[in-house]
Design a protein around this motif. Structure first.
Motif, PDB file in Angstrom:
ATOM      1  N   LEU A 233       0.833  -1.197   0.000  1.00 51.99           N
ATOM      2  CA  LEU A 233       0.000   0.000   0.000  1.00 51.99           C
ATOM      3  C   LEU A 233       0.874   1.255   0.000  1.00 51.99           C
ATOM      4  O   LEU A 233       0.562   2.235  -0.686  1.00 51.99           O
ATOM      5  N   ALA A 234       1.971   1.215   0.739  1.00 50.64           N
ATOM      6  CA  ALA A 234       2.892   2.351   0.749  1.00 50.64           C
ATOM      7  C   ALA A 234       3.490   2.566  -0.641  1.00 50.64           C
ATOM      8  O   ALA A 234       3.640   3.703  -1.095  1.00 50.64           O
ATOM      9  N   ARG A 235       3.790   1.478  -1.322  1.00 54.78           N
ATOM     10  CA  ARG A 235       4.328   1.593  -2.679  1.00 54.78           C
ATOM     11  C   ARG A 235       3.271   2.145  -3.643  1.00 54.78           C
ATOM     12  O   ARG A 235       3.576   2.977  -4.498  1.00 54.78           O
ATOM     13  N   LEU A 236       2.040   1.717  -3.503  1.00 54.02           N
ATOM     14  CA  LEU A 236       0.950   2.274  -4.306  1.00 54.02           C
ATOM     15  C   LEU A 236       0.806   3.768  -4.021  1.00 54.02           C
ATOM     16  O   LEU A 236       0.578   4.568  -4.936  1.00 54.02           O
ATOM     17  N   THR A 237       0.969   4.153  -2.766  1.00 52.74           N
ATOM     18  CA  THR A 237       0.878   5.564  -2.393  1.00 52.74           C
ATOM     19  C   THR A 237       1.977   6.372  -3.063  1.00 52.74           C
ATOM     20  O   THR A 237       1.717   7.470  -3.567  1.00 52.74           O
ATOM     21  N   THR A 238       3.201   5.845  -3.097  1.00 53.26           N
ATOM     22  CA  THR A 238       4.276   6.597  -3.775  1.00 53.26           C
ATOM     23  C   THR A 238       3.987   6.705  -5.274  1.00 53.26           C
ATOM     24  O   THR A 238       4.291   7.727  -5.892  1.00 53.26           O
ATOM     25  N   PHE A 239       3.368   5.680  -5.844  1.00 56.12           N
ATOM     26  CA  PHE A 239       2.991   5.757  -7.262  1.00 56.12           C
ATOM     27  C   PHE A 239       1.957   6.865  -7.469  1.00 56.12           C
ATOM     28  O   PHE A 239       2.072   7.680  -8.393  1.00 56.12           O
ATOM     29  N   MET A 240       0.942   6.897  -6.611  1.00 53.04           N
ATOM     30  CA  MET A 240      -0.098   7.918  -6.743  1.00 53.04           C
ATOM     31  C   MET A 240       0.468   9.319  -6.495  1.00 53.04           C
ATOM     32  O   MET A 240       0.047  10.284  -7.133  1.00 53.04           O
ATOM     33  N   LEU A 241       1.426   9.442  -5.586  1.00 55.95           N
ATOM     34  CA  LEU A 241       2.077  10.734  -5.384  1.00 55.95           C
ATOM     35  C   LEU A 241       2.911  11.121  -6.594  1.00 55.95           C
ATOM     36  O   LEU A 241       3.018  12.304  -6.930  1.00 55.95           O
TER      37      LEU A 241
ATOM     38  N   VAL B  98       3.350  14.728 -11.194  1.00 56.56           N
ATOM     39  CA  VAL B  98       3.357  14.929 -12.653  1.00 56.56           C
ATOM     40  C   VAL B  98       2.331  16.011 -12.997  1.00 56.56           C
ATOM     41  O   VAL B  98       2.610  16.925 -13.795  1.00 56.56           O
ATOM     42  N   LEU B  99       1.154  15.913 -12.396  1.00 56.70           N
ATOM     43  CA  LEU B  99       0.111  16.916 -12.635  1.00 56.70           C
ATOM     44  C   LEU B  99       0.529  18.282 -12.100  1.00 56.70           C
ATOM     45  O   LEU B  99       0.259  19.314 -12.737  1.00 56.70           O
ATOM     46  N   ALA B 100       1.190  18.311 -10.955  1.00 56.90           N
ATOM     47  CA  ALA B 100       1.643  19.584 -10.383  1.00 56.90           C
ATOM     48  C   ALA B 100       2.688  20.249 -11.279  1.00 56.90           C
ATOM     49  O   ALA B 100       2.600  21.448 -11.566  1.00 56.90           O
ATOM     50  N   VAL B 101       3.662  19.473 -11.734  1.00 53.47           N
ATOM     51  CA  VAL B 101       4.693  20.030 -12.627  1.00 53.47           C
ATOM     52  C   VAL B 101       4.037  20.516 -13.914  1.00 53.47           C
ATOM     53  O   VAL B 101       4.342  21.611 -14.410  1.00 53.47           O
ATOM     54  N   GLY B 102       3.124  19.723 -14.444  1.00 56.65           N
ATOM     55  CA  GLY B 102       2.416  20.124 -15.654  1.00 56.65           C
ATOM     56  C   GLY B 102       1.640  21.414 -15.469  1.00 56.65           C
ATOM     57  O   GLY B 102       1.611  22.270 -16.360  1.00 56.65           O
TER      58      GLY B 102
ATOM     59  N   GLY C 186       8.166  26.801  -6.590  1.00 60.42           N
ATOM     60  CA  GLY C 186       7.166  25.732  -6.530  1.00 60.42           C
ATOM     61  C   GLY C 186       7.383  24.687  -7.612  1.00 60.42           C
ATOM     62  O   GLY C 186       7.161  23.494  -7.385  1.00 60.42           O
ATOM     63  N   LEU C 187       7.821  25.118  -8.784  1.00 64.35           N
ATOM     64  CA  LEU C 187       8.128  24.172  -9.867  1.00 64.35           C
ATOM     65  C   LEU C 187       9.317  23.301  -9.487  1.00 64.35           C
ATOM     66  O   LEU C 187       9.307  22.090  -9.723  1.00 64.35           O
TER      67      LEU C 187
ATOM     68  N   SER D 197      11.209  18.112  -7.756  1.00 67.88           N
ATOM     69  CA  SER D 197      12.012  17.322  -6.811  1.00 67.88           C
ATOM     70  C   SER D 197      11.191  16.199  -6.202  1.00 67.88           C
ATOM     71  O   SER D 197      11.643  15.050  -6.127  1.00 67.88           O
ATOM     72  N   PHE D 198       9.968  16.514  -5.766  1.00 65.11           N
ATOM     73  CA  PHE D 198       9.100  15.480  -5.194  1.00 65.11           C
ATOM     74  C   PHE D 198       8.703  14.454  -6.249  1.00 65.11           C
ATOM     75  O   PHE D 198       8.581  13.265  -5.938  1.00 65.11           O
ATOM     76  N   LEU D 199       8.519  14.889  -7.472  1.00 66.95           N
ATOM     77  CA  LEU D 199       8.239  13.947  -8.558  1.00 66.95           C
ATOM     78  C   LEU D 199       9.370  12.933  -8.677  1.00 66.95           C
ATOM     79  O   LEU D 199       9.133  11.728  -8.760  1.00 66.95           O
ATOM     80  N   THR D 200      10.590  13.418  -8.640  1.00 67.40           N
ATOM     81  CA  THR D 200      11.757  12.531  -8.733  1.00 67.40           C
ATOM     82  C   THR D 200      11.833  11.588  -7.531  1.00 67.40           C
ATOM     83  O   THR D 200      12.025  10.376  -7.684  1.00 67.40           O
ATOM     84  N   VAL D 201      11.675  12.142  -6.332  1.00 66.04           N
ATOM     85  CA  VAL D 201      11.774  11.325  -5.110  1.00 66.04           C
ATOM     86  C   VAL D 201      10.724  10.226  -5.106  1.00 66.04           C
ATOM     87  O   VAL D 201      11.042   9.046  -4.905  1.00 66.04           O
ATOM     88  N   PHE D 202       9.464  10.593  -5.339  1.00 63.37           N
ATOM     89  CA  PHE D 202       8.408   9.582  -5.278  1.00 63.37           C
ATOM     90  C   PHE D 202       8.482   8.608  -6.446  1.00 63.37           C
ATOM     91  O   PHE D 202       8.142   7.433  -6.295  1.00 63.37           O
ATOM     92  N   GLY D 203       8.968   9.068  -7.596  1.00 66.30           N
ATOM     93  CA  GLY D 203       9.171   8.157  -8.722  1.00 66.30           C
ATOM     94  C   GLY D 203      10.208   7.092  -8.400  1.00 66.30           C
ATOM     95  O   GLY D 203       9.991   5.899  -8.647  1.00 66.30           O
ATOM     96  N   VAL D 204      11.322   7.511  -7.825  1.00 67.10           N
ATOM     97  CA  VAL D 204      12.376   6.555  -7.450  1.00 67.10           C
ATOM     98  C   VAL D 204      11.877   5.615  -6.356  1.00 67.10           C
ATOM     99  O   VAL D 204      12.113   4.407  -6.399  1.00 67.10           O
TER     100      VAL D 204
END
Length: 118
Positions: free
Chosen positions: A68-76, A81-85, A96-97, A102-109
């Protein structure tokens, strides 16, 4: 074990998401300014604290439900992605960008690696 897969990292990020959820309730002036800058409609703003609080709970699930934690990082990852867009669409090249990227990269990894299970 790496820093991004440690349960402690999930807990720290959960605390950050919980704090951000509280800050979005008002929202505090810097968050309101950021949401105005990207053009987020007023009627969608009340959803943000709920989403952020849910993500905090999902990240804390790493102790009992690592999948579930891994699913949460995927959803984040999707969220950021939407925030950067949104920042790019609005031509908002503010800190903010940088934060959203940065958070996109962290949660993606974190999604790719998954949490430590020990």
């Amino acid at each position: 074990m790496s820093g991004l897969t440690a349960r402690r990292t999930y807990a720290l990020l959960a605390a950050m998401q919980a704090g951000d959820a509280v800050a979005c309730i008002g929202p505090i002036p810097p968050i309101k300014a950021a949401l105005d800058a990207v053009g987020l409609p007023e009627d969608l703003r009340p959803v943000l604290p709920v989403v952020k609080a849910a993500s905090a709970v999902g990240l804390l699930s790493v102790y009992r439900f690592p999948k579930l934690a891994r699913l949460t990082t995927f959803m984040l990852t999707v969220y950021f992605v939407l925030a950067v867009g949104s920042h790019l669409r609005a031509r908002d090249y503010s800190p903010g960008l940088v934060a959203a990227s940065s958070f996109l990269t962290v949660f993606g990894v974190m999604t790719v690696k998954g949490p430590d299970t020990e």
